[in-house]
Design a protein around this motif. Structure first.
Motif, PDB file in Angstrom:
ATOM      1  N   UNK A 162      52.966  41.646  27.722  1.00  0.00           N
ATOM      2  CA  UNK A 162      52.266  41.273  28.948  1.00  0.00           C
ATOM      3  C   UNK A 162      52.411  39.787  29.256  1.00  0.00           C
ATOM      4  N   UNK A 163      52.471  39.458  30.530  1.00  0.00           N
ATOM      5  CA  UNK A 163      52.430  38.076  30.998  1.00  0.00           C
ATOM      6  C   UNK A 163      50.967  37.713  31.254  1.00  0.00           C
ATOM      7  N   UNK A 164      50.732  36.485  31.665  1.00  0.00           N
ATOM      8  CA  UNK A 164      49.366  36.065  31.987  1.00  0.00           C
ATOM      9  C   UNK A 164      48.820  36.925  33.125  1.00  0.00           C
ATOM     10  N   UNK A 165      47.560  37.370  33.056  1.00  0.00           N
ATOM     11  CA  UNK A 165      47.000  38.212  34.120  1.00  0.00           C
ATOM     12  C   UNK A 165      47.082  37.529  35.477  1.00  0.00           C
ATOM     13  N   UNK A 166      47.370  38.314  36.510  1.00  0.00           N
ATOM     14  CA  UNK A 166      47.492  37.783  37.864  1.00  0.00           C
ATOM     15  C   UNK A 166      46.193  37.972  38.631  1.00  0.00           C
ATOM     16  N   UNK A 167      45.078  37.676  37.958  1.00  0.00           N
ATOM     17  CA  UNK A 167      43.774  37.777  38.612  1.00  0.00           C
ATOM     18  C   UNK A 167      42.844  36.748  37.984  1.00  0.00           C
ATOM     19  N   UNK A 168      41.753  36.494  38.642  1.00  0.00           N
ATOM     20  CA  UNK A 168      40.752  35.549  38.149  1.00  0.00           C
ATOM     21  C   UNK A 168      39.383  36.213  38.147  1.00  0.00           C
ATOM     22  N   UNK A 169      38.558  35.918  37.139  1.00  0.00           N
ATOM     23  CA  UNK A 169      38.891  35.149  35.938  1.00  0.00           C
ATOM     24  C   UNK A 169      39.827  35.941  35.028  1.00  0.00           C
TER      25      UNK A 169
END
Length: 689
Positions: free
Chosen positions: A645-652
């Motif tokens: 997985x890459x860094x999540x594309x959502x916040x937080x």
């Protein structure tokens, strides 16, 4: 005329499709096995005659068998009125160009693609077309500008740094004294707290020094929802060229961030200066619109259509010439385009009858409509007979004429999902004439959301759920079913309430509060293969909420939002056979093809192991990916395949468990949806054999 119609009905399948000849051939093939001494297989042989007689009897039994039990099941669904879902029209936005003064293009104006089989779109609303065209859009931030003209037809993200200012500049090819109303459609609105000021290009002032436009209004409330900015340009409004001669150029202090993003046309600019006093904000633009009207592949019948003459008998049914009926994006009057009249006398005096979901007890000038089959049904109340007085809804008088004054029907489903700039042939207005003063039309964005009529197999599988759920949402499955029922092909996941471990606090990863009593729905529309990370617009969310509100439990708190994407990075090594490279296999072509297959496999709504899209919370396995991207056997093989997985594309971005390293699978949280990462590692090596 009245009739018993089967339009739109489900055709029962054959349980045994063998014919008389098939049975004869099968039995004759068994003769050498069971009676090898039987050598005379001519039609004159008595045994062959018996075989043919038995085949005739068996064919009759098969004929009867094919009508049970599936036939009974289908007949039961027909009795309950469960039919195939009709085709859903594709939608897009048509942008018009005017040659001279302002022109009002009325709702119902048609335009189509070229070719032998054109796809016709019809506008849903009026639009006032000004004699100027929105040609370019640039975003000024960090002392430079980026060309974001693609926002006119595709999704674009605007990032506003915390405590900073950016400026979205819209360039028009001609000046005008008319009020301009560029509109924005959002897929992700900004939180409250932004400040937007409308400015206009003037003299030699650089973009960040343009003066404010007097009397301008912001219909989006600082990009929190869809709307239009209304600006009347001042007399000092002038054209500026962002990139041009080096000396004395007004944009010298704001150069293009990259040479490829330079805008060299001299345009009249309207700027939307966005100031942010809080933390970082991302505004998701689905589309920038100007001189544009929404349109669908649903056409309006403009001339009254005669349906037939009443016989005065109960429960009469009349058929519209075109079907299925087009549904409005409104749950109050979804088929408000349909108008039915009953005419009595000569010449007939026409009376409007009202569309109803159910025929009420007693008299009433009402009718029912089946949007799938295009059938209009009347009631059974007859005041002249005792039995008829217990009927529901009035019967049109004998000899009266039935007509449809107008209605709108779907002409194209999936075929309407056309590429941008394909709808270029101007059609006619509701008055039957070409709109005067309009010089051109096009669709800057693609057609989308068009769906063909539901396959029979899907109807048979859906029927038990529809019988179970009907029109109320109690369980998570109920919510998901009702959304799919109303909006067609859409990824939807209802998240059940969940608490953290032993502390009892609500689970809140991904910004989703899953406290008891809260219903969280994640929806992902199918926006085509070209949109790598589809997200619902604010209007999509509002429509889903409006559909579910009257169907949810009173105590349930409904929250509808878009997906939480988890990008996936794939590391691939393709080993090419030496004979393949000697024959001209291009390693760069292999890399490009492998990348395209990875992106296709990881597409949220078009990918997955079965090509039907991913489900929220569905993990990724390298074994499934291997089947999707493996090269041809005569080209080479995959010598390395890892996913992570890459860094999540959502916040937080906090997750319930850490990101995993390269491996054979990607673990996904129950609220996450996978997509392709912008970073992929693909290499090729040559085999020694």
């Amino acid at each position: 005329m009245t009739f018993e119609s089967r339009r739109g009905r489900i055709v029962p399948p054959n349980l045994d499709d063998r014919t008389w000849q098939d049975l004869v051939d099968q039995m004759r093939a068994l003769i050498p096995v069971y009676a090898p001494q039987w050598t005379d297989h001519n039609p004159s042989d008595l045994g062959i005659t018996l075989i043919e007689l038995f085949a005739w009897l068996a064919e009759g039994m098969i004929y009867r068998l094919n009508r049970v039990p599936d036939k009974n099941y289908v007949a039961f669904l027909d009795l309950l009125g469960i039919t195939r879902r009709p085709a859903v029209p594709a939608r897009t936005d048509l942008t018009f160009s005017a040659g001279a003064g302002p022109v009002v293009v009325p709702a119902g104006t048609q335009a189509q693609t070229g070719g032998d089989q054109p796809v016709v779109f019809e506008t849903d609303s009026d639009v006032r077309v000004l004699p100027t065209t929105l040609k370019a859009a640039v975003l000024v931030s960090g002392g430079a500008y980026d060309d974001v003209t693609s926002a006119l037809g595709a999704q674009t993200a605007i990032r506003v740094p915390g405590g900073g200012t950016v400026q979205l500049c819209l360039g028009f090819d001609r000046g005008t004294a008319e009020e301009l109303a560029p509109a924005v459609r959002l897929y992700s609105g900004a939180p409250p707290g932004l400040t937007v000021t409308c400015v206009c290009s003037s003299g030699d002032a650089d973009p960040l020094s343009w003066p404010a436009a007097p009397g301008a209004s912001d219909g989006t409330d600082a990009f929190t929802h869809d709307g239009a900015f209304r600006v009347t340009p001042p007399a000092a409004w002038s054209a500026q060229q962002p990139t041009g001669p080096a000396s004395g150029h007004p944009w010298e202090t704001v150069p293009p961030r990259t040479p490829a993003g330079a805008v060299t046309d001299a345009l009249f600019w309207i700027g939307l200066r966005i100031a942010n006093g809080g933390g970082p904000v991302t505004i998701g633009l689905e589309r920038l619109l100007f001189n544009a009207a929404p349109a669908r592949t649903a056409l309006t019948v403009r001339i009254p259509e005669t349906l037939g003459t009443s016989t005065g008998t109960p429960m009469q049914v009349f058929a519209l010439a075109q079907r299925p009926l087009a549904r409005r994006p409104s749950f109050e009057a979804p088929y408000g385009d349909l108008a039915i009249q009953v005419g009595t006398g000569s010449p007939p005096v026409w009376q409007d009858w009202t569309l109803a979901d159910d025929l009420p007890p007693g008299p009433g000038t009402v009718y029912r409509a089946d949007p799938v089959t295009g059938e209009i049904g009347f009631g059974s109340y007859d005041p002249h007979t005792v039995s008829g007085q217990s009927g529901h809804g009035s019967i049109p008088p004998a000899g009266s004429q039935i007509r449809a004054v107008r209605y709108r029907y779907v002409t194209a489903g999936q075929a309407g999902n056309v590429a941008p700039n394909q709808v270029t042939v101007l059609g006619t207005t509701p008055a039957g004439s070409v709109p005067a003063g309009v010089s051109a039309v096009t669709n800057l964005g693609p057609g989308r959301d068009g769906v063909d009529e539901e396959p029979v197999e899907d109807t048979l599988a859906r029927a038990p759920q529809e019988l179970k759920i009907r029109d109320r949402a109690v369980t998570a499955d109920d919510y998901e079913f009702l959304v799919r029922e109303a909006f067609g092909p859409i990824v939807v996941r209802c998240l059940p309430p969940r608490l953290h471990g032993d502390d009892g606090t609500p689970y809140d990863h991904g910004g989703i509060v899953r406290a008891p009593g809260t219903v969280n729905l994640l929806i992902v529309p199918d926006q085509g293969a070209s949109v790598a990370r589809p997200v619902p617009s604010t209007s999509d969310v509002d429509e889903v909420v409006a559909h579910l509100e009257p169907r949810r439990e009173l105590t349930a708190q409904l929250a509808v939002s878009g997906p939480r994407y988890l990008p996936v990075i794939v590391t691939v090594e393709v080993t090419l056979w030496q004979r393949a490279t000697s024959a001209g296999a291009d390693p760069a072509r292999v890399v490009a093809d492998t990348l395209a297959r990875i992106q296709r496999f990881l597409h949220p709504t078009r990918g997955g192991p079965d090509g039907a899209g991913w489900q929220v919370g569905q993990p990724v396995f390298a074994s499934d990916l291997f089947q999707a991207i493996a090269p041809a056997q005569d080209l080479g093989y995959l010598s390395k395949l890892l996913v992570r997985p890459d860094a999540p594309a959502y916040t937080p971005p906090a997750r319930p468990f850490p990101l995993s390293p390269d491996g054979a699978s990607v673990r996904v949280a129950d609220y996450e949806l996978v997509c392709a990462s912008a970073t992929q590692t693909i290499t090729t090596v040559n085999a020694q054999v």
